[in-house]
Design a protein around this motif. Structure first.
Motif, mmCIF file in Angstrom:
data_model
loop_
_atom_site.group_PDB
_atom_site.id
_atom_site.type_symbol
_atom_site.label_atom_id
_atom_site.label_comp_id
_atom_site.label_asym_id
_atom_site.label_seq_id
_atom_site.Cartn_x
_atom_site.Cartn_y
_atom_site.Cartn_z
ATOM 1 N N CYS A 48 0.826 -1.214 0.000
ATOM 2 C CA CYS A 48 0.000 0.000 0.000
ATOM 3 C C CYS A 48 0.859 1.263 0.000
ATOM 4 O O CYS A 48 0.541 2.242 -0.687
ATOM 5 N N VAL A 49 1.949 1.240 0.753
ATOM 6 C CA VAL A 49 2.848 2.396 0.791
ATOM 7 C C VAL A 49 3.444 2.651 -0.593
ATOM 8 O O VAL A 49 3.522 3.793 -1.066
ATOM 9 N N MET A 50 3.849 1.594 -1.264
ATOM 10 C CA MET A 50 4.426 1.731 -2.606
ATOM 11 C C MET A 50 3.389 2.277 -3.595
ATOM 12 O O MET A 50 3.697 3.136 -4.430
ATOM 13 N N LEU A 51 2.169 1.773 -3.496
ATOM 14 C CA LEU A 51 1.111 2.255 -4.388
ATOM 15 C C LEU A 51 0.829 3.734 -4.152
ATOM 16 O O LEU A 51 0.653 4.506 -5.105
ATOM 17 N N TYR A 52 0.785 4.137 -2.875
ATOM 18 C CA TYR A 52 0.506 5.542 -2.563
ATOM 19 C C TYR A 52 1.649 6.449 -3.016
ATOM 20 O O TYR A 52 1.422 7.561 -3.500
ATOM 21 N N ALA A 53 2.866 5.969 -2.876
ATOM 22 C CA ALA A 53 4.023 6.804 -3.201
ATOM 23 C C ALA A 53 4.253 6.929 -4.704
ATOM 24 O O ALA A 53 4.637 8.008 -5.188
ATOM 25 N N TYR A 54 3.998 5.856 -5.458
ATOM 26 C CA TYR A 54 4.399 5.852 -6.863
ATOM 27 C C TYR A 54 3.246 5.776 -7.865
ATOM 28 O O TYR A 54 3.426 6.124 -9.033
ATOM 29 N N LYS A 64 0.127 9.762 -9.761
ATOM 30 C CA LYS A 64 0.126 9.800 -11.223
ATOM 31 C C LYS A 64 -1.248 9.522 -11.826
ATOM 32 O O LYS A 64 -1.396 9.569 -13.054
ATOM 33 N N LEU A 65 -2.232 9.230 -10.982
ATOM 34 C CA LEU A 65 -3.576 8.989 -11.497
ATOM 35 C C LEU A 65 -4.147 10.289 -12.066
ATOM 36 O O LEU A 65 -4.024 11.350 -11.448
ATOM 37 N N PRO A 66 -4.784 10.237 -13.232
ATOM 38 C CA PRO A 66 -5.326 11.462 -13.848
ATOM 39 C C PRO A 66 -6.286 12.225 -12.940
ATOM 40 O O PRO A 66 -6.247 13.457 -12.882
ATOM 41 N N ILE A 67 -7.150 11.507 -12.220
ATOM 42 C CA ILE A 67 -8.116 12.188 -11.357
ATOM 43 C C ILE A 67 -7.412 12.917 -10.217
ATOM 44 O O ILE A 67 -7.811 14.015 -9.813
ATOM 45 N N VAL A 68 -6.334 12.334 -9.704
ATOM 46 C CA VAL A 68 -5.574 12.976 -8.630
ATOM 47 C C VAL A 68 -4.894 14.239 -9.152
ATOM 48 O O VAL A 68 -4.928 15.299 -8.511
ATOM 49 N N LYS A 69 -4.285 14.148 -10.329
ATOM 50 C CA LYS A 69 -3.637 15.321 -10.925
ATOM 51 C C LYS A 69 -4.646 16.437 -11.169
ATOM 52 O O LYS A 69 -4.372 17.610 -10.905
ATOM 53 N N ALA A 109 3.284 21.477 -4.095
ATOM 54 C CA ALA A 109 4.482 20.670 -3.858
ATOM 55 C C ALA A 109 4.270 19.231 -4.327
ATOM 56 O O ALA A 109 5.179 18.613 -4.893
ATOM 57 N N ASP A 110 3.064 18.704 -4.107
ATOM 58 C CA ASP A 110 2.760 17.348 -4.573
ATOM 59 C C ASP A 110 2.809 17.267 -6.094
ATOM 60 O O ASP A 110 3.291 16.287 -6.663
#
Length: 318
Positions: free
Chosen positions: A98-104, A108-113, A129-130
């Protein structure tokens, strides 16, 4: 690692080490939970339901793993240690994933951007900053002075949502004063023996999961602030109900009560966290999400601390 290093031996040193490890897990949990709910609040509050449901799924999986490991090592020597070791190995792997998924992956998900760019345009410095960390350079049209002058301070946000904050605090004071400590110490002797407490914990986690999915049904959503407060306060009737059921009732009644506790905890938490951020700017939603998580964790700490009150008047309790 601590168990392997000490070869399962007790002592004050390993105990202090265990407390330190648990403390680190607590800090990590609080940090991640606050960050995620803050992120999801500024993006789309409805997404909080999925995140909170995911936490409930984790609880259900934890119960399932505990039941499986207990059954697998029921008749073996050192069964508790072996079961705990297997459980911790599996859970550590899942947490690392889960940590790896959240970090990497998550940034990069379009909705997050998209939502982070929107929040950055409203003056959010942390989101900028993110975005930079994700390789996106974004300049807001608002000056630093304009963005600060137009958004509410944390104090103003808290005052406007003090009922939501107090409700979350009260929800987790009650829940954590009963679950899981009371279930292990005060439920008496029943036909299920050592399985009884584990079954109760599993029942709680199942209904907590169901409760967190209930707001997806529109007519089950609770948005009225007064109604939320009334329901939260009415849950405290469960205190005498649990007390008398543990003393005089059968396991069927206890299972019913723990189901109500889990269902109401999950449902009310999601309702409040999804309703509270609506109507605010991105940076305000982020800050409000962080503030509400602080009250959740404060309530959890208070509830756990008050759990010992169930032992008052009990023979051989101390």
């Amino acid at each position: 690692m601590l168990d392997l290093t000490t070869k399962g031996q007790g002592g004050i040193g390993p105990y202090i080490g265990l407390c330190a490890v648990v403390s680190l897990f607590g800090i990590a949990d609080a940090t991640v939970k606050g960050g995620m709910i803050g992120d999801l609040s500024l993006m789309c509050p409805e997404l909080i339901q999925s995140f909170m449901a995911g936490l409930a799924v984790a609880g259900a999986l934890t119960s399932a793993l505990r039941l499986i490991t207990k059954a697998a090592f029921e008749k073996s020597n050192d069964r508790l240690r072996k079961g705990a070791m297997i459980f911790l190995v599996i859970s550590t792997f899942i947490e690392f994933l889960c940590v790896m998924l959240y970090a990497y992956v998550f940034p990069k998900l379009p909705i997050v951007k998209c939502y982070r760019q929107k929040a950055a345009s409203e003056g959010s410095q942390t989101v900028s900053a993110d975005l930079a960390a994700a390789g996106i350079q974004y300049q807001s049209d608002m000056t630093n002075y304009d963005s600060k002058s137009q958004r509410l301070s944390k104090k103003d946000l808290l005052l406007q949502n003090i009922d939501h904050a107090v409700n979350l605090f009260l929800i987790y004071v009650l829940t954590l004063s009963i679950f899981p400590g009371f279930l292990y110490e005060n439920t008496g002797q029943h036909g299920l023996g050592t399985w009884y407490a584990l079954v109760l914990v599993a029942v709680y986690n199942f209904w907590d999961l169901v409760g967190r999915y209930m707001p997806l049904v529109k007519w089950l959503q609770t948005k009225n602030r007064k109604a939320l407060t009334i329901v939260v306060l009415s849950r405290y009737l469960l205190v005498p109900a649990f007390y008398f059921t543990a003393k005089y009732g059968d396991k069927g009644w206890m299972i019913m009560l723990i189901s109500i506790l889990g269902l109401s905890t999950g449902h009310l938490t999601v309702c409040i966290l999804t309703v509270a951020p609506k109507g605010y700017m991105g940076p305000e939603k982020n800050a409000l999400g962080n503030l509400l998580v602080t009250f959740i964790l404060g309530g959890a700490l208070t509830g756990i601390s008050l759990g010992w009150l169930w032992l008052v008047g009990k023979k051989d309790a101390f």
